[in-house]
Motif scaffolding. Sequence first.
Motif, short mmCIF file in Angstrom:
data_model
loop_
_atom_site.label_atom_id
_atom_site.label_comp_id
_atom_site.label_asym_id
_atom_site.label_seq_id
_atom_site.Cartn_x
_atom_site.Cartn_y
_atom_site.Cartn_z
N GLY A 209 6.27 -41.29 8.66
CA GLY A 209 5.14 -42.02 10.29
C GLY A 209 3.90 -42.42 10.48
O GLY A 209 3.24 -41.65 11.38
N SER A 210 3.25 -43.01 8.77
CA SER A 210 1.75 -42.48 8.69
C SER A 210 1.12 -43.46 9.91
O SER A 210 -0.31 -43.27 10.29
CB SER A 210 1.58 -42.78 7.85
N GLY B 173 2.15 -44.73 12.63
CA GLY B 173 1.97 -43.98 14.18
C GLY B 173 1.08 -43.45 15.23
O GLY B 173 -0.28 -42.75 13.79
N SER B 174 0.93 -42.85 16.26
CA SER B 174 -0.12 -41.89 16.85
C SER B 174 -0.81 -40.96 15.74
O SER B 174 -2.04 -40.32 15.17
CB SER B 174 -0.16 -41.98 17.97
N ILE B 175 0.23 -39.69 15.60
CA ILE B 175 -0.04 -37.91 15.20
C ILE B 175 -0.37 -39.05 13.44
O ILE B 175 -1.33 -38.16 12.76
CB ILE B 175 1.71 -37.27 15.19
N GLY C 73 7.64 -46.61 9.90
CA GLY C 73 9.28 -48.29 10.04
C GLY C 73 8.41 -49.60 9.47
O GLY C 73 9.09 -50.31 8.82
N ASN D 30 5.71 -51.64 10.37
CA ASN D 30 3.84 -51.88 10.17
C ASN D 30 3.80 -52.39 9.10
O ASN D 30 2.59 -51.20 8.54
CB ASN D 30 3.32 -50.95 11.58
N ILE E 221 12.99 -43.90 2.24
CA ILE E 221 12.32 -43.05 3.52
C ILE E 221 12.59 -41.14 2.57
O ILE E 221 11.69 -40.47 3.19
CB ILE E 221 12.08 -42.70 4.94
N ALA F 220 5.98 -36.84 11.12
CA ALA F 220 5.66 -37.42 12.53
C ALA F 220 6.43 -38.95 12.63
O ALA F 220 5.84 -39.39 13.49
CB ALA F 220 4.47 -38.09 12.13
N ILE F 221 7.88 -39.13 12.36
CA ILE F 221 8.62 -39.95 12.63
C ILE F 221 8.38 -40.00 14.25
O ILE F 221 8.76 -38.44 14.37
CB ILE F 221 9.35 -40.19 12.27
N GLY G 253 11.48 -39.60 17.43
CA GLY G 253 13.04 -39.88 17.72
C GLY G 253 13.84 -39.40 16.19
O GLY G 253 13.47 -38.58 15.35
N GLU H 298 12.33 -34.26 17.89
CA GLU H 298 13.54 -34.51 18.11
C GLU H 298 14.49 -34.33 17.12
O GLU H 298 15.88 -33.58 17.61
CB GLU H 298 13.69 -36.30 17.75
N ASP I 23 2.47 -30.11 17.81
CA ASP I 23 2.54 -30.51 19.60
C ASP I 23 1.80 -29.69 20.37
O ASP I 23 2.00 -28.20 19.83
CB ASP I 23 4.53 -29.65 19.94
N LYS J 142 -3.27 -39.96 23.80
CA LYS J 142 -2.69 -41.57 24.11
C LYS J 142 -1.93 -41.05 23.11
O LYS J 142 -1.96 -40.53 21.49
CB LYS J 142 -4.35 -41.89 23.49
N ILE K 290 7.38 -41.34 23.36
CA ILE K 290 6.72 -40.10 24.14
C ILE K 290 6.09 -39.84 25.61
O ILE K 290 5.66 -39.08 26.07
CB ILE K 290 5.84 -39.09 23.34
N1 NAP Z 1 1.91 -38.94 20.09
C1 NAP Z 1 0.91 -37.78 19.97
O1 NAP Z 1 0.21 -37.38 20.70
C2 NAP Z 1 2.39 -36.80 20.08
C3 NAP Z 1 2.75 -34.63 20.77
C4 NAP Z 1 3.13 -34.54 20.11
C5 NAP Z 1 4.38 -34.29 19.19
N2 NAP Z 1 4.71 -36.11 18.86
C6 NAP Z 1 5.74 -36.29 18.28
O2 NAP Z 1 5.42 -36.43 17.16
C7 NAP Z 1 6.65 -37.37 17.23
C8 NAP Z 1 4.84 -38.78 16.78
O3 NAP Z 1 5.24 -39.45 17.93
P1 NAP Z 1 4.26 -40.73 17.63
O4 NAP Z 1 3.32 -40.73 19.45
O5 NAP Z 1 2.70 -40.59 16.50
O6 NAP Z 1 4.72 -41.54 17.75
P2 NAP Z 1 4.40 -43.42 17.51
O7 NAP Z 1 3.49 -43.81 17.89
O8 NAP Z 1 5.63 -44.19 18.41
O9 NAP Z 1 5.08 -43.59 15.88
C9 NAP Z 1 5.74 -43.29 16.00
C10 NAP Z 1 6.24 -43.63 13.46
O10 NAP Z 1 7.19 -43.37 13.45
C11 NAP Z 1 7.59 -44.70 13.07
N3 NAP Z 1 8.95 -44.77 12.70
C12 NAP Z 1 9.49 -45.14 13.82
N4 NAP Z 1 11.02 -45.72 13.82
C13 NAP Z 1 10.84 -45.76 12.65
C14 NAP Z 1 12.38 -44.94 11.84
N5 NAP Z 1 13.23 -45.55 12.55
N6 NAP Z 1 12.08 -45.05 10.62
C15 NAP Z 1 11.58 -44.52 9.93
N7 NAP Z 1 10.02 -44.91 10.96
C16 NAP Z 1 9.91 -45.07 11.94
C17 NAP Z 1 6.85 -46.04 13.26
O11 NAP Z 1 6.63 -46.72 12.04
P3 NAP Z 1 5.95 -47.92 12.57
O12 NAP Z 1 4.73 -47.71 12.79
O13 NAP Z 1 5.81 -49.42 11.10
O14 NAP Z 1 7.18 -48.80 13.90
C18 NAP Z 1 5.38 -44.75 13.28
O15 NAP Z 1 4.93 -44.80 11.55
C19 NAP Z 1 7.46 -37.66 18.04
O16 NAP Z 1 8.58 -37.11 17.70
C20 NAP Z 1 6.97 -37.38 19.75
O17 NAP Z 1 7.34 -36.62 20.37
C21 NAP Z 1 3.19 -36.89 19.38
#
Ligand code: NAP
Length: 386
Positions: free
Chosen positions: A8-9, A11-13, A36, A38, A83, A98-99, A101, A124, A148, A201, A206
């Motif tokens: 999940g490189s 994404g936000s994390i 995914g 991007n 993956i 850091a994917i 779901g 998840e 988290d 952000k 989430i």
């Molecule tokens: N963001 C935070 O500050 C934070 C804090 C605590 C916990 N978390 C947890 O960390 C996890 C990631 O959160 P995030 O906010 O970073 O999410 P996000 O920004 O939506 O990023 C998700 C990442 O997963 C990839 N992805 C999405 N669907 C996929 C699939 N079906 N198969 C493979 N890769 C997939 C995305 O790829 P694309 O970019 O190509 O779509 C992206 O690299 C979640 O479980 C969240 O609850 C996040």
Amino acid sequence: MKSIIILGSTGSIGTNTLDIVRRFPDEFRVVGLTAGSNIDKLETQIRQFTPQAVAVSTESSAALLRERCADLSVEIMAGDEGITQVASALDAELVISAIVGAAGLVPTLSAIRSGKHIALANKEPMVMAGKLMQDEARKHGVKIFPVDSEHSAIFQSLEGHRIEDVRRLILTASGGALWTLSQEQLLTVTPERALQHPNWKMGAKITIDSATLMNKGLEVVEARWLFNILASNIDVLVHRESIIHSLVEYKDRSMIAQLGLPDMRTPISYAMRYPARMALDLPSLDLTEIGQLTFSKPDHDRFPCLNLGYESLRVGGTMPAIMNAANEIAVEAFLNHGLRFIEIAHVIRSTMDAHTPQDITCLDDTLEADRWAREKAGSLVHALPH
Ligand SMILES: NC(=O)c1ccc[n+]([C@@H]2O[C@H](COP(=O)([O-])OP(=O)(O)OC[C@H]3O[C@@H](n4cnc5c(N)ncnc54)[C@H](OP(=O)(O)O)[C@@H]3O)[C@@H](O)[C@H]2O)c1
């Protein structure tokens, strides 16, 4: 130098993790990345961090990426299998999970089974199959470090203490974007409004989970398995400022908390370099500037999803996985304007009510529960009047 894989490189994390790698090029070597769809962002990351292998969700995205990266010696794989291959087959010390779901479950479990330590953001899978993941981690001598912010705070507040001296864990909750809205106002909330988180952000899923308080329900289940503590010893406290990231109360009524400005790079870096702390060039928390911190109890009438987390643990077995899958379907529908904000809880509740819980003995049990709940929740969403 520690070799790492980031699932999940893009994404936000994922991008926050790579920001740390960029700041400490002598400490980490990126050997694998996954995304995914991007591929624009992933291509930029490949050129900057030169991993051995990457994977994306579909064969068509992989084909496009192969064309674009023809001048580089990176292996590009596709689909869930690709993956999972990146998560498990490459030689690495640590996998940053850091994917978003349920899609992260199989790759994260495969990484554990291949003996790699895990920095776990993707909560998840721990909700769906916490016992299985912990059993496998023990079997393979793998450590799971929480990313988290709340669980990192608890992990840090437990350091040097005995788990048998813990009275309760207290997870703090910002309350999300809609905390101040009345029941009537919640009826007409748009996805755009619910995505305006006051402090963090984050990715869209989430951020909606924070607004419904389902995120805290998921975190209660995550804490139960990460720290092997009963749900009855886990409390939630609304703390709007997100400065105290969580607390541990001990038997002698002493409480230990971890504080800091809300920036995910702090918990990510702690998981990446544990037990060392990295010298992050970030603003310091100035408590005189903050002035005061506020606390209140969760409102279960306006935000019923938190209680669903506790209930899923009370029932046990497949129920947390059912709750998680129904939530994913409902949140996606809400983001696509396919149901109203308040109907998210209704879809999860009705899916849980319709389920006969089973024990989880293996991964397939979890995946079957996930599949069933997606179908059930999908039909409930479909049946809602629009
Ligand atoms: N963001 C935070 O500050 C934070 C804090 C605590 C916990 N978390 C947890 O960390 C996890 C990631 O959160 P995030 O906010 O970073 O999410 P996000 O920004 O939506 O990023 C998700 C990442 O997963 C990839 N992805 C999405 N669907 C996929 C699939 N079906 N198969 C493979 N890769 C997939 C995305 O790829 P694309 O970019 O190509 O779509 C992206 O690299 C979640 O479980 C969240 O609850 C996040």
